[in-house]
Design a protein around this motif. Structure first.
Motif, PDB file in Angstrom:
ATOM      1  N   ALA A  95      36.350  47.814  26.470  1.00 39.22           N
ATOM      2  CA  ALA A  95      36.953  48.965  25.794  1.00 39.22           C
ATOM      3  C   ALA A  95      37.527  48.542  24.446  1.00 39.22           C
ATOM      4  O   ALA A  95      37.761  47.352  24.186  1.00 39.22           O
ATOM      5  N   ILE A  96      37.764  49.505  23.585  1.00 35.84           N
ATOM      6  CA  ILE A  96      38.302  49.238  22.257  1.00 35.84           C
ATOM      7  C   ILE A  96      39.616  48.462  22.362  1.00 35.84           C
ATOM      8  O   ILE A  96      40.538  48.864  23.072  1.00 35.84           O
ATOM      9  N   GLY A  97      39.685  47.317  21.672  1.00 35.84           N
ATOM     10  CA  GLY A  97      40.916  46.536  21.598  1.00 35.84           C
ATOM     11  C   GLY A  97      41.244  45.723  22.827  1.00 35.84           C
ATOM     12  O   GLY A  97      42.313  45.116  22.887  1.00 35.84           O
ATOM     13  N   SER A  98      40.353  45.674  23.801  1.00 34.05           N
ATOM     14  CA  SER A  98      40.646  44.968  25.050  1.00 34.05           C
ATOM     15  C   SER A  98      39.738  43.765  25.250  1.00 34.05           C
ATOM     16  O   SER A  98      38.527  43.855  25.007  1.00 34.05           O
ATOM     17  N   THR A 258      39.181  49.742  41.748  1.00 32.17           N
ATOM     18  CA  THR A 258      39.601  51.111  41.378  1.00 32.17           C
ATOM     19  C   THR A 258      40.148  51.197  39.953  1.00 32.17           C
ATOM     20  O   THR A 258      40.580  52.267  39.533  1.00 32.17           O
ATOM     21  N   ALA A 259      40.122  50.090  39.209  1.00 27.77           N
ATOM     22  CA  ALA A 259      40.405  50.097  37.764  1.00 27.77           C
ATOM     23  C   ALA A 259      41.727  50.793  37.425  1.00 27.77           C
ATOM     24  O   ALA A 259      42.798  50.328  37.824  1.00 27.77           O
ATOM     25  N   MET A 260      41.668  51.909  36.716  1.00 23.11           N
ATOM     26  CA  MET A 260      42.888  52.556  36.210  1.00 23.11           C
ATOM     27  C   MET A 260      43.827  53.036  37.311  1.00 23.11           C
ATOM     28  O   MET A 260      44.992  53.312  37.051  1.00 23.11           O
ATOM     29  N   TYR A 265      47.000  47.254  33.298  1.00 21.99           N
ATOM     30  CA  TYR A 265      46.534  46.709  32.018  1.00 21.99           C
ATOM     31  C   TYR A 265      45.160  47.246  31.635  1.00 21.99           C
ATOM     32  O   TYR A 265      44.584  46.821  30.633  1.00 21.99           O
ATOM     33  N   TYR A 266      44.655  48.184  32.410  1.00 19.51           N
ATOM     34  CA  TYR A 266      43.325  48.760  32.188  1.00 19.51           C
ATOM     35  C   TYR A 266      43.188  49.297  30.762  1.00 19.51           C
ATOM     36  O   TYR A 266      44.058  50.026  30.268  1.00 19.51           O
ATOM     37  N   HIS A 267      42.124  48.891  30.079  1.00 21.10           N
ATOM     38  CA  HIS A 267      41.790  49.346  28.723  1.00 21.10           C
ATOM     39  C   HIS A 267      42.896  49.038  27.710  1.00 21.10           C
ATOM     40  O   HIS A 267      43.102  49.794  26.762  1.00 21.10           O
ATOM     41  N   THR A 268      43.604  47.929  27.921  1.00 22.75           N
ATOM     42  CA  THR A 268      44.627  47.506  26.959  1.00 22.75           C
ATOM     43  C   THR A 268      44.353  46.070  26.524  1.00 22.75           C
ATOM     44  O   THR A 268      43.524  45.367  27.101  1.00 22.75           O
ATOM     45  N   SER A 269      45.111  45.621  25.532  1.00 24.87           N
ATOM     46  CA  SER A 269      44.993  44.242  25.049  1.00 24.87           C
ATOM     47  C   SER A 269      45.506  43.232  26.064  1.00 24.87           C
ATOM     48  O   SER A 269      45.308  42.018  25.904  1.00 24.87           O
ATOM     49  N   GLN A 270      46.132  43.717  27.128  1.00 19.04           N
ATOM     50  CA  GLN A 270      46.707  42.839  28.151  1.00 19.04           C
ATOM     51  C   GLN A 270      45.790  42.627  29.356  1.00 19.04           C
ATOM     52  O   GLN A 270      46.202  42.006  30.343  1.00 19.04           O
ATOM     53  N   ASP A 271      44.568  43.128  29.294  1.00 20.98           N
ATOM     54  CA  ASP A 271      43.614  42.897  30.383  1.00 20.98           C
ATOM     55  C   ASP A 271      43.019  41.502  30.207  1.00 20.98           C
ATOM     56  O   ASP A 271      41.912  41.325  29.699  1.00 20.98           O
ATOM     57  N   THR A 272      43.799  40.492  30.618  1.00 19.30           N
ATOM     58  CA  THR A 272      43.481  39.090  30.367  1.00 19.30           C
ATOM     59  C   THR A 272      43.275  38.328  31.685  1.00 19.30           C
ATOM     60  O   THR A 272      43.717  38.775  32.749  1.00 19.30           O
ATOM     61  N   PRO A 273      42.621  37.161  31.633  1.00 16.75           N
ATOM     62  CA  PRO A 273      42.238  36.454  32.855  1.00 16.75           C
ATOM     63  C   PRO A 273      43.380  36.100  33.789  1.00 16.75           C
ATOM     64  O   PRO A 273      43.205  36.124  35.025  1.00 16.75           O
ATOM     65  N   GLU A 274      44.547  35.758  33.240  1.00 13.15           N
ATOM     66  CA  GLU A 274      45.638  35.334  34.126  1.00 13.15           C
ATOM     67  C   GLU A 274      46.186  36.461  34.989  1.00 13.15           C
ATOM     68  O   GLU A 274      46.934  36.211  35.947  1.00 13.15           O
ATOM     69  N   LYS A 275      45.800  37.689  34.696  1.00 17.28           N
ATOM     70  CA  LYS A 275      46.237  38.822  35.511  1.00 17.28           C
ATOM     71  C   LYS A 275      45.392  38.980  36.787  1.00 17.28           C
ATOM     72  O   LYS A 275      45.764  39.735  37.683  1.00 17.28           O
ATOM     73  N   LEU A 276      44.275  38.279  36.857  1.00 17.62           N
ATOM     74  CA  LEU A 276      43.331  38.494  37.951  1.00 17.62           C
ATOM     75  C   LEU A 276      43.620  37.593  39.139  1.00 17.62           C
ATOM     76  O   LEU A 276      44.242  36.533  39.012  1.00 17.62           O
ATOM     77  N   ASN A 277      43.120  38.013  40.286  1.00 18.72           N
ATOM     78  CA  ASN A 277      43.257  37.254  41.523  1.00 18.72           C
ATOM     79  C   ASN A 277      41.871  36.695  41.867  1.00 18.72           C
ATOM     80  O   ASN A 277      41.001  37.422  42.348  1.00 18.72           O
ATOM     81  N   PHE A 278      41.677  35.417  41.606  1.00 18.04           N
ATOM     82  CA  PHE A 278      40.342  34.835  41.759  1.00 18.04           C
ATOM     83  C   PHE A 278      39.988  34.552  43.214  1.00 18.04           C
ATOM     84  O   PHE A 278      38.802  34.458  43.548  1.00 18.04           O
ATOM     85  N   SER A 279      40.980  34.457  44.072  1.00 21.92           N
ATOM     86  CA  SER A 279      40.694  34.360  45.506  1.00 21.92           C
ATOM     87  C   SER A 279      40.106  35.677  46.010  1.00 21.92           C
ATOM     88  O   SER A 279      39.141  35.693  46.796  1.00 21.92           O
ATOM     89  N   PHE A 280      40.665  36.785  45.552  1.00 26.09           N
ATOM     90  CA  PHE A 280      40.125  38.105  45.864  1.00 26.09           C
ATOM     91  C   PHE A 280      38.699  38.227  45.329  1.00 26.09           C
ATOM     92  O   PHE A 280      37.784  38.701  46.026  1.00 26.09           O
ATOM     93  N   MET A 281      38.477  37.774  44.097  1.00 22.11           N
ATOM     94  CA  MET A 281      37.136  37.837  43.516  1.00 22.11           C
ATOM     95  C   MET A 281      36.141  36.994  44.295  1.00 22.11           C
ATOM     96  O   MET A 281      34.962  37.365  44.429  1.00 22.11           O
ATOM     97  N   LYS A 282      36.584  35.876  44.817  1.00 16.33           N
ATOM     98  CA  LYS A 282      35.706  35.042  45.641  1.00 16.33           C
ATOM     99  C   LYS A 282      35.272  35.807  46.889  1.00 16.33           C
ATOM    100  O   LYS A 282      34.091  35.773  47.276  1.00 16.33           O
TER     101      LYS A 282
END
Length: 298
Positions: A95-98, A258-260, A265-282
């Motif tokens: 998204a724009i700016g993210s 479910t995103a937003m 941080y959806y569609h913002t400049s703060q949607d950055t990697p450290e916000k994610l849960n990589f165990s969940f992604m696994k």
């Protein structure tokens, strides 16, 4: 046919560090108009990964607003080798700016990890991996899901048929009460600790496939949901690349955190990697991989 033990062995190959590295590598602003060069560099990154995993990479290129864009297609034997495909897809623009870590570097990372592991199996000749572009709203006309719409229109006309598994924002997790909101006419938990698998009436078989797949990943809370009328009563359930497949009459599901409705941080400049849960992604990767292996075994 893959038995339960074969599937479990392949699931053990999912590497959380791979998911993290991919997300970190491509989490840069990459909007289709404002960050065209960055979008192109991310496209090259994805192409290079598919080639590294020994796939044939082909480009579905199209023009939009005077610029050239591309959906990236990876198969084992080329796009003309088959007509009936199981498609695993994720959009790679943001998204724009993210920087778009959750939306949708997370989906790209899961797709690439599944591609890496499935290559080690004896299956996959009718698998098509597609990294879609221009999923996000564009600056001048606010149109979205442009790349996947173009793709579906083109390949349906060529006689290709699809069952599509679309990854849309699959990295944000919260077990805090009240962290999960829901779209209209949808009931569910109030904690953002689950993976949603959303299908339409024609996609019952795919929803059932994920019900089977979740037995291989007991640590993942996976909830399937079927919408009526192709999601037109709850428009947010159409906001990704599965919708063109629904509209074309193909089976398709969206895998999503479910995103937003969960990620602040959806569609913002703060949607950055450290916000994610990589165990969940696994766990998400394992569930998708199990679904693919089950489907491919029959």
């Amino acid at each position: 046919m893959k038995d339960k033990m074969d599937i479990e062995k392949l699931l053990q190959k999912v590497e959380q560090e791979n998911l993290k590295n991919i997300v970190q590598s491509i989490s840069i602003p990459r909007h289709g108009w404002y960050n065209y060069e960055a979008l192109s560099s991310v496209a090259k990154f994805i192409e290079d990964r598919f080639r590294e995993y020994c796939y044939i990479v082909e480009i579905n290129e199209f023009s939009y607003n005077g610029k050239e864009y591309k959906n990236i297609i990876a198969t084992l034997k080329g796009i003309n080798s088959n007509k009936d495909w199981l498609l695993i897809g994720a959009h790679y623009d943001s998204a724009i700016g993210s920087p778009g870590a959750d939306d949708n570097a997370s989906g790209v990372a899961v797709m690439l990890e599944v591609a890496r592991i499935i290559r080690e199996s004896s299956l996959g000749e009718n698998l098509k991996f597609v990294a879609f572009t221009l999923e996000e709203p564009q600056a001048f006309d606010l149109k979205f899901i442009i790349g996947s719409s173009q793709f579906v229109k083109k390949f349906k006309k060529l006689g290709h048929r699809y069952k599509a598994l679309i990854l849309e924002s699959v990295g944000y997790y919260s077990d805090v009460k009240g962290s999960q909101k829901l779209p209209a006419f949808v009931k569910g938990p109030d904690k953002g600790d689950f993976l949603g698998v959303v299908g339409n009436g024609k996609s019952n078989a795919l929803l059932e496939l994920f019900e089977k797949a979740k037995t291989f990943v007991p640590s993942l809370n996976l909830i399937t949901h079927k919408v009526s009328m192709n999601g037109w009563l709850s428009l947010e359930t159409r906001f990704s690349d599965h919708a063109p497949f629904w509209d074309a009459g193909f089976q398709a599901v969206m895998l999503t955190d479910t995103a937003m409705f969960r990620n602040p941080y959806y569609h913002t400049s703060q949607d950055t990697p450290e916000k994610l849960n990589f165990s969940f992604m696994k766990d998400v990767t394992k569930a998708l991989l199990a679904a693919v292996l089950i489907e491919q075994s029959y």
